[in-house]
Design a protein around this motif. Structure first.
Motif, short mmCIF file in Angstrom:
data_model
loop_
_atom_site.label_atom_id
_atom_site.label_comp_id
_atom_site.label_asym_id
_atom_site.label_seq_id
_atom_site.Cartn_x
_atom_site.Cartn_y
_atom_site.Cartn_z
N GLN A 151 -8.29 -8.42 0.85
CA GLN A 151 -6.95 -8.55 1.42
C GLN A 151 -6.36 -7.17 1.71
O GLN A 151 -5.89 -6.49 0.82
N LYS A 152 -6.38 -6.81 2.97
CA LYS A 152 -5.83 -5.53 3.40
C LYS A 152 -4.51 -5.80 4.11
O LYS A 152 -3.92 -6.87 3.92
N ARG B 254 -2.22 -9.25 3.70
CA ARG B 254 -1.05 -9.16 2.83
C ARG B 254 0.23 -9.51 3.58
O ARG B 254 1.10 -10.19 3.05
N ALA C 71 -1.22 -3.12 0.15
CA ALA C 71 -2.36 -3.95 0.47
C ALA C 71 -3.63 -3.15 0.23
O ALA C 71 -3.76 -2.04 0.72
N CYS D 287 -6.30 -0.54 4.38
CA CYS D 287 -5.49 -0.50 3.16
C CYS D 287 -4.28 0.39 3.37
O CYS D 287 -4.36 1.38 4.09
#
Length: 144
Positions: free
Chosen positions: A72-73, A77, A61, A40
């Motif tokens: 979705q990291k 993204r 993200a 992230c």
């Protein structure tokens, strides 16, 4: 409030940072798959190679939900749709339309063993500093 550039320097000193250049004929998916871990964070996009100048886009993200972090990291993204356009097509059009030698990306990991800053908070601070400095958002950010 720190200036945008001062805040970006603090982020570079505080967070694990990944940067890469996207030349005109390169697929962003292959670069992201090779260079960006599934973490992230936030990212800035620059119209010049080497992450110099002002970003034209800022993104984040990783969304925290009661069940944990969203799937979705950063890699997801960076490869997701931009509006309704695949990112690879979106960035390639920008490179071609502006006759750029490429686009640069700078990513900051805000959640890891050493930091626990929500991507939303890190991006909000960056956008606040950017707006204070320039009285606008980055060119491709429609809202914040």
């Amino acid at each position: 409030m720190k200036s945008f550039e001062a805040l970006r320097r603090v982020y570079a000193e505080t967070f694990t940072t990944f940067a890469f250049d996207l030349p005109p004929d390169t697929n962003i998916s292959s670069l992201v798959n090779e260079r960006i871990p599934d973490v992230c964070g936030i990212y800035f996009v620059f119209d010049v190679l080497g992450c110099l100048g002002l970003p034209v886009y800022s993104g984040r993200a990783g969304t925290y939900k009661e069940s944990g972090w969203s799937k979705q990291k950063l890699p997801g993204r960076l490869k997701a749709l931009q509006g309704r356009i695949p990112r690879n097509q979106f960035f390639r059009s920008r490179i071609n339309d502006l006759a750029l030698s490429g686009i640069s990306f700078q990513c900051f990991v805000t959640v890891d063993d050493n930091n626990d800053i929500l991507p939303h908070a890190a991006e909000a601070s960056a956008m606040h500093a950017f707006h204070d400095d320039f009285n606008r958002l980055p060119q491709l950010n429609n809202d914040y």
